[in-house]
Enzyme design. Sequence first.
Site, PDB file in Angstrom:
ATOM      1  CG  HIS A   1      -0.495   0.021   2.372  1.00 58.98           C
ATOM      2  ND1 HIS A   1      -0.240   1.649   3.005  1.00 58.98           N
ATOM      3  CD2 HIS A   1       0.194  -1.002   3.544  1.00 58.98           C
ATOM      4  CE1 HIS A   1       0.711   1.405   4.280  1.00 58.98           C
ATOM      5  NE2 HIS A   1       1.008  -0.141   4.842  1.00 58.98           N
TER       6      HIS A   1
ATOM      7  CD  GLU B   1      -3.063  -0.971   5.997  1.00 57.73           C
ATOM      8  OE1 GLU B   1      -3.094  -2.110   6.291  1.00 57.73           O
ATOM      9  OE2 GLU B   1      -2.186  -0.204   6.063  1.00 57.73           O
ATOM     10  CD  GLU B   2      -0.804   2.189   7.097  1.00 59.75           C
ATOM     11  OE1 GLU B   2      -2.172   1.865   8.110  1.00 59.75           O
ATOM     12  OE2 GLU B   2       0.156   1.964   6.898  1.00 59.75           O
TER      13      GLU B   2
ATOM     14  CG  HIS C   1       0.631   2.721  12.581  1.00 63.49           C
ATOM     15  ND1 HIS C   1      -0.611   1.977  12.805  1.00 63.49           N
ATOM     16  CD2 HIS C   1       1.183   2.346  11.061  1.00 63.49           C
ATOM     17  CE1 HIS C   1      -0.891   1.153  11.364  1.00 63.49           C
ATOM     18  NE2 HIS C   1       0.379   1.160  10.504  1.00 63.49           N
TER      19      HIS C   1
ATOM     20  CG  ASP D   1      -2.299   4.035   2.556  1.00 60.94           C
ATOM     21  OD1 ASP D   1      -2.317   2.916   2.564  1.00 60.94           O
ATOM     22  OD2 ASP D   1      -3.384   4.258   3.792  1.00 60.94           O
TER      23      ASP D   1
ATOM     24  CG  ASP E   1       2.976   1.196   7.552  1.00 62.22           C
ATOM     25  OD1 ASP E   1       2.153  -0.359   6.818  1.00 62.22           O
ATOM     26  OD2 ASP E   1       1.864   0.480   9.129  1.00 62.22           O
TER      27      ASP E   1
END
Length: 452
Positions: free
Chosen positions: A89, A156-157, A422, A91, A122
């Site tokens: 992903h 995704e996030e 994150h 994003d 990520d």
Amino acid sequence: MSDELRAEVRALMPRAKQDLAELVTFRSVANPDVQPAQECEKVARWIVNAYEELGFQDVAASPTPDGSKAVHAVLPGPEGSPTVLLYSHYDVQPSLGEENWKVPVWELTEQDGRWYGRGTADCKGNIVMQLTALRALKKVHGQLPCTVKIISEGSEEQGTGGLEAFVPENADLLRADAICVVDTGNFAVGVPTLTTSLRGMVAVDIRLDALGSVMHSGMFGGPAPDPVAGLIQVLASLHDEQGDTTVDGVVHGKKWDGAQYPPEQFRKDAQVLDGVDLVGTGSVSDMLWTRPAATVVGIDIPSIVESASAIAASCGARVSLRIPYGETGGAAIDKLTEHLRRRVPWNLRCTITPVAEGDPFLGSLGGRAFSSMSSAMEQTYGRELTTEGQGGSIPLCNVLDDTFPEAEIMLYGVEEPKCLIHAPNESVDPSEIENVALAQALFLVDYGAARS
Ligand SMILES: [Zn+2]
């Protein structure tokens, strides 16, 4: 062959760094209230260009129901070779406060041998890892050993489910024999790991009604049924004295046979206060990856500030239950509902409503792709492959599993625990990009040779 690939991957690392540096400058948070939508558009276009340059066909960024775009492409391998779908992903999570970062959020910065910046791990680190693997293969072999499809998700996030809706509607576009969900990582730097198990989750709301109105606790307390006292009894039945979750009929007591999560590390990660115990009769890995966990996530009773000397007329709670592989969401909801209902005292009126249901997921544990990946990882790192689980779920994995029941699904990537995904100060270890890229390339070679 593997030495040539290893040398080629290494030679491509400066380019990988340059690519990642470019990708990090795009503030691709898929929420227009946080960052302009063009930031996501820019990364999508960057990925389209990168795959066109690699000779991929039908490269496109297609809209999905939540407004995000999914980038997909295919490069056919030799006649009769298997098909591999590579997921990523593009994003990212928001910065969570630029002042909490020791480096600029949107600029790749090298420090202590790691590359910092939002998305370096990520999941832009995985995008760069995939490109490096594919470039190395083209350089060394002239072509890819399998048919390779890619899908890169744009939201995704956010959890808005754009790709989850896109997959079943575009099954032919994405169909593959092996699906690599490249958005997790090794147990630690240098420890080759596949994530093979994700817990599912169900949740219910329970409401108890006892009186027609809130009543004075002096005039009526005693004989009048207190729904809050009843609720406390019901909720207390979800755990035993050791802290194990005990929901009637839900399997517990299983053991994890892969990597062991050190308790001291877990205490730190979970920010458990000094002197406070961890709970449950299993190891941390057992408790987190193979056993159920009930959590009371909300209660509706008067808060202390709003309280009076009175008995509540009714009250309620939301109970979530993480479920390990072996349970299904549907059955777990029924078991949780029955468990709670059976413990309601004094014939209080009880209503239980399901609010969430997600199945657990078990990745491939022994198919042809799994064995190719194990040997690729072991060859790369020079040590045995281990497995880990994840306490939470990735709904896309269940969608992929439902849409392509024949496919082997594997989860891995460059996101090891030090990456702090994150969180502020996200970073990636470049050796993981290099090693996972080599493992990715070796996997494609070995799996491609499997064609019958
Ligand atoms: Zn991710």
